[in-house]
Scaffold this active site. Structure first.
Site, PDB file in Angstrom:
ATOM      1  N   SER A   1     -62.937   3.122 123.891  1.00  0.00           N
ATOM      2  CA  SER A   1     -61.916   2.174 124.372  1.00  0.00           C
ATOM      3  C   SER A   1     -60.579   2.878 124.620  1.00  0.00           C
ATOM      4  O   SER A   1     -59.691   2.322 125.238  1.00  0.00           O
ATOM      5  CB  SER A   1     -61.725   1.047 123.352  1.00  0.00           C
ATOM      6  OG  SER A   1     -61.341   1.632 122.121  1.00  0.00           O
ATOM      7  N   GLY A   2     -60.462   4.123 124.196  1.00  0.00           N
ATOM      8  CA  GLY A   2     -59.185   4.824 124.372  1.00  0.00           C
ATOM      9  C   GLY A   2     -59.093   5.546 125.711  1.00  0.00           C
ATOM     10  O   GLY A   2     -59.966   5.403 126.566  1.00  0.00           O
TER      11      GLY A   2
ATOM     12  N   CYS B   1     -56.435  19.842 123.777  1.00  0.00           N
ATOM     13  CA  CYS B   1     -56.057  19.997 125.195  1.00  0.00           C
ATOM     14  C   CYS B   1     -55.083  21.142 125.410  1.00  0.00           C
ATOM     15  O   CYS B   1     -55.282  21.973 126.307  1.00  0.00           O
ATOM     16  CB  CYS B   1     -55.474  18.683 125.705  1.00  0.00           C
ATOM     17  SG  CYS B   1     -54.171  17.980 124.670  1.00  0.00           S
TER      18      CYS B   1
END
Lengths: 350, 57, 350
Positions: A9-10, A149
C-alpha cells in the site's frame, strides 16, 4: 511466473505493482496489506486502474506459498525479518525491499539500526540485491535483500575507483540529495506538503543507516577498511537521487584513464550510463533524466588543485533505488533478460 | 563506416564515408569535438576549437 | 515500419522519440531539426541515451520520403503547413502535431490563429486526430492533425453530454489548468523557472486558440452551434492538464443516468478511464494519476442547486495531449492494436 507482494500500500509497494502489472513474464496472484484488507488495489493506487483487479488480502502464509513462486516483501524496516524468516523456511524465493537482511554482520544491526537481529543465522543466506555487484550469487539465491536507495546510487559511482584502489579510503564524503517519495508514504509533519515544499533539509548528517551498506560493499571490493562520511538532504523533488561523492586521489590519474576505468567496469551494464559531456549543456548525471527508469547515470570530474575526484550518480529512488532493482533481481533469479519489464525510457521533463 | 578513437575518452567516433578534411566530428560519449584530418582514405583527428555551452548559474 | 520525425528538438518531439524508440513495430530512420543538424539526438535528449544513436539531419524531402513510410511533423504552428503540403503531394502518410490542419473552415484560421491558411484545399483532406471521435476516418487518412492538448482533454469530458443533448449549449465554461511543458521548449521570460515556479497564471482568458477546435468537434456531434467559454491557467506542474468543464443541464438527470451515458460512450475505450469515487480519497480525475501514460481520466459531479454538471478530465499534455495521441493515431492508421507501444502504467507519485 506467479508472484505475491506483501505490504503493497506504500510508495515502494505501489511502484512494484506498477512494474509487475506490465511485466511480460509475471502474473501478480496475491497482494497483501494489513491496513487495507478487502480494498481494491486500484482504489489505493488509482494510476493502476484498468491494469489490476485484485483486492488486498490479509497475510496468510499458506495461501502465499501455495499461490506464488516468488514473494516480494515490502514492509517497514524491523517488521520484515519475521515474515521473511517464516517464508524462507517454506523454501520459497523472497525479494525483501526492507533493510532487515542487507548487512552481513549481526553487530552492524545494533550499530546502524539500533536493534538486535532476531535471526542472525539468516544473514549469511541473503544476497545484497545489486546485480552490478553480486550477479552470480543472486542467480542462485533464495533470499535477496534490495539495497538502500542512496546506498546503491553512491556505490555505483564509487565501485570503479575503490576496486582499482585509486582513492585515499579515509576521506570519502557522500553528499546526497533525495526527493520526498524517499521518505515513504507515511503522513507526518516532516512530509506535510506545506513544510516539505521547497526545502533543502539535511537530515541525519552523521550515522545515516545507508552508510553501513556502503562501507560493507566497498570493503568487499578492496580488503582495506573503507570509511564513508555520508550526509543526505531532502530536496524539492518527488522522485530522484543525486549523490555527489567527494574522494581524494592517492595518485595522479588522467581523465582518459578514468574513462577507461568506468567503461571497463560498466561497458556491458544495461542500466548504467556514463554521463560526462565536455561541451553540451547536460554535462553530468542529473535525476531529471532518469525518472521512471531503472538507470543509474554515473559521471565524474577531477579537481586537480585538491587532487579530488567528484564522482556523481543519479537514479530514481523508487526505481533503481527500490522497485526497479527488485524487478532486476527477479529477472536475474528467474533467468530472464535483465531488461525484461524494465525497458523504459526515462520520462523527461517531469 | 570508418571509426576513429576519441582522444579524450577513447570511445569510437563514427566517421560517415562522405566526411571531408577539416569537418568537425563530435564524440557520442564525451561530447568533445575534433577536426577530421584525411590522409589517403584514412581519417585521424585533432582537437577543434568549440565554444562549450554553460549554464552560467 | 520506418518513420521520420521532423522537428524533434523540442518537448513534444522529444516525447515522440521517447515513445518511438521502444515501440515494437516501428523503427526511427530519420530525425530532423534545423537548429541541431549533425548533433547526436541523445545530447539534446539525454534521457534517450542508449536508446538511439542517430544524429539530427537537415530537412531533405527526397531522403525523407525515400527512407520513411510515415512522417511525424512536430514544428511550431504556422511553420508546419508548407512542409506538410509538400510531403502530402509525395503521397506519404503524415501525422502533424501542429495546429495547422486541425480546423476544417479556412475562415477559422484567421479567427483563431490570425493568419490565412495558404492551402485551404488541404483542410478537407486532413482528419482531426482523436480516435475516440474519428477512428474510422483516421484508418484511411493520409494526413492526421493531432489535437490541441487542452482541447482533446475537454472534448473527451464533454462528448457524452453534447452527443446526448442534455446541455444548454450557450453556457459551457471550460476552466483548464496546465503544466509548464505545455508552453513548449522555447526559453523566454514566461518560462524562466524563477518566474514560472509556483504561479497560477491565467493566460488568454478569452479567445484561446483551442476554443476553435472544441467548438468544431462538438458541433459535429450535435448540429446545434455550440459555444465554449475557455480560460486556461499555467499552474505549478511540469506535466499534466485538468479541465473543469462547467455546463448547465437542460433537464433533470440522475447520477445513474450519467454513469450510463459515460459508460456507453467509453466502455470499450482503452485510454479513457471513468473516475468518480463516492468514499475513497481519490474521487475525481487528477493529472497526478495519468502522468507519462496515454490515459484521459474522465469524471463528473452534479450541482443540483444550480442544475450544473461539472465534467472533469485529466491528461498528460505531452502524452494524450500530443505525442501519445500521435502514436495512437499511428497505430490506428497502420492497423496495429491501439495500445501498441503505449501500454504504460502512469508514473505516480512524480
Amino acid at each position: 511466473m506467479k508472484v505475491g507482494v506483501i505490504g503493497a500500500s506504500g510508495f515502494v509497494g505501489g511502484e512494484l505493482l506498477r512494474l509487475l502489472v506490465t511485466h511480460p513474464k509475471v502474473e501478480v496472484s496475491m497482494v497483501t496489506s494489513r491496513q487495507k484488507v478487502g480494498e481494491y488495489v486500484h482504489r489505493i493506487h488509482p494510476s493502476l486502474k484498468s491494469f489490476i483487479n485484485l483486492t488486498f488480502s490479509d497475510f496468510d502464509i499458506d495461501k502465499l506459498t501455495d499461490k506464488c513462486d516468488l514473494i516480494f516483501v515490502s514492509v517497514p524496516h524491523g517488521k520484515s525479518n519475521k515474515i521473511v524468516n517464516d517464508l524462507f523456511k517454506r523454501g520459497i524465493k523472497i525479494i525483501d525491499l526492507s533493510a532487515d537482511f542487507r548487512l552481513k554482520n549481526p553487530d552492524d544491526y545494533v550499530k546502524w539500526y539500533g536493534w538486535e537481529h532476531p535471526y542472525p543465522d539468516m544473514l549469511a543466506k541473503s544476497v545484497y540485491g545489486v546485480p552490478e555487484f553480486h550477479r552470480e550469487e543472486i542467480k542462485n539465491a533464495q533470499l535477496v535483500a534490495c539495497p538502500g536507495c542512496m546506498a546503491v546510487t553512491s556505490l555505483l559511482a564509487l565501485k570503479p575507483l575503490i576496486q582499482n584502489d585509486v582513492l585515499d579510503t579515509e576521506h570519502i564524503v557522500v553528499d546526497s540529495k533525495i526527493g520526498s517519495s524517499g521518505a515513504g508514504g507515511q503522513a507526518g509533519s516532516a512530509t506535510h506538503h506545506a513544510m516539505r515544499y521547497g526545502v533543502i533539509r539535511p537530515y541525519k548528517p552523521a550515522k545515516h543507516r545507508h552508510t553501513g551498506e556502503i562501507e560493507q560493499e566497498l570493503n568487499l571490493l578492496n580488503n582495506k577498511k573503507i570509511h564513508v562520511s555520508m550526509t543526505p538532504h531532502a530536496v524539492n523533488m518527488v522522485r530522484g537521487i543525486l549523490t555527489t561523492n567527494h574522494a581524494f586521489l592517492k595518485k595522479e590519474i588522467s581523465e582518459l584513464e578514468l574513462w577507461k576505468l568506468y567503461r571497463n567496469m560498466y561497458g556491458k551494464e544495461v542500466f548504467i550510463r556514463l554521463i560526462r559531456d565536455k561541451n553540451g549543456i547536460y554535462k553530468f548525471p542529473d535525476p531529471k533524466f532518469v525518472i521512471a527508469s531503472n538507470f543509474c547515470d554515473v559521471g565524474f570530474d577531477i579537481d586537480e588543485d585538491n587532487k579530488r575526484i567528484v564522482a556523481m550518480s543519479a537514479s530514481d529512488n523508487l526505481m533503481k533505488g527500490a522497485a526497479g532493482s527488485a524487478i532486476q533481481n527477479l529477472n536475474v533469479m528467474a533467468g530472464f533478460d535483465e531488461m525484461t519489464g524494465l525497458r523504459f525510457t526515462p520520462v523527461t521533463p517531469v | 563506416m570508418a571509426k576513429v578513437n576519441c582522444k579524450e575518452c577513447d570511445a569510437e567516433i563514427p566517421v560517415p564515408d562522405d566526411s571531408m578534411q577539416g569537418e568537425i566530428v563530435t564524440c557520442p560519449d564525451c561530447g568533445e569535438s575534433f577536426e577530421l584530418v584525411k590522409s589517403g582514405n584514412e581519417f585521424s583527428i585533432k582537437p577543434a576549437q568549440v565554444v562549450g555551452e554553460d549554464w552560467g548559474q
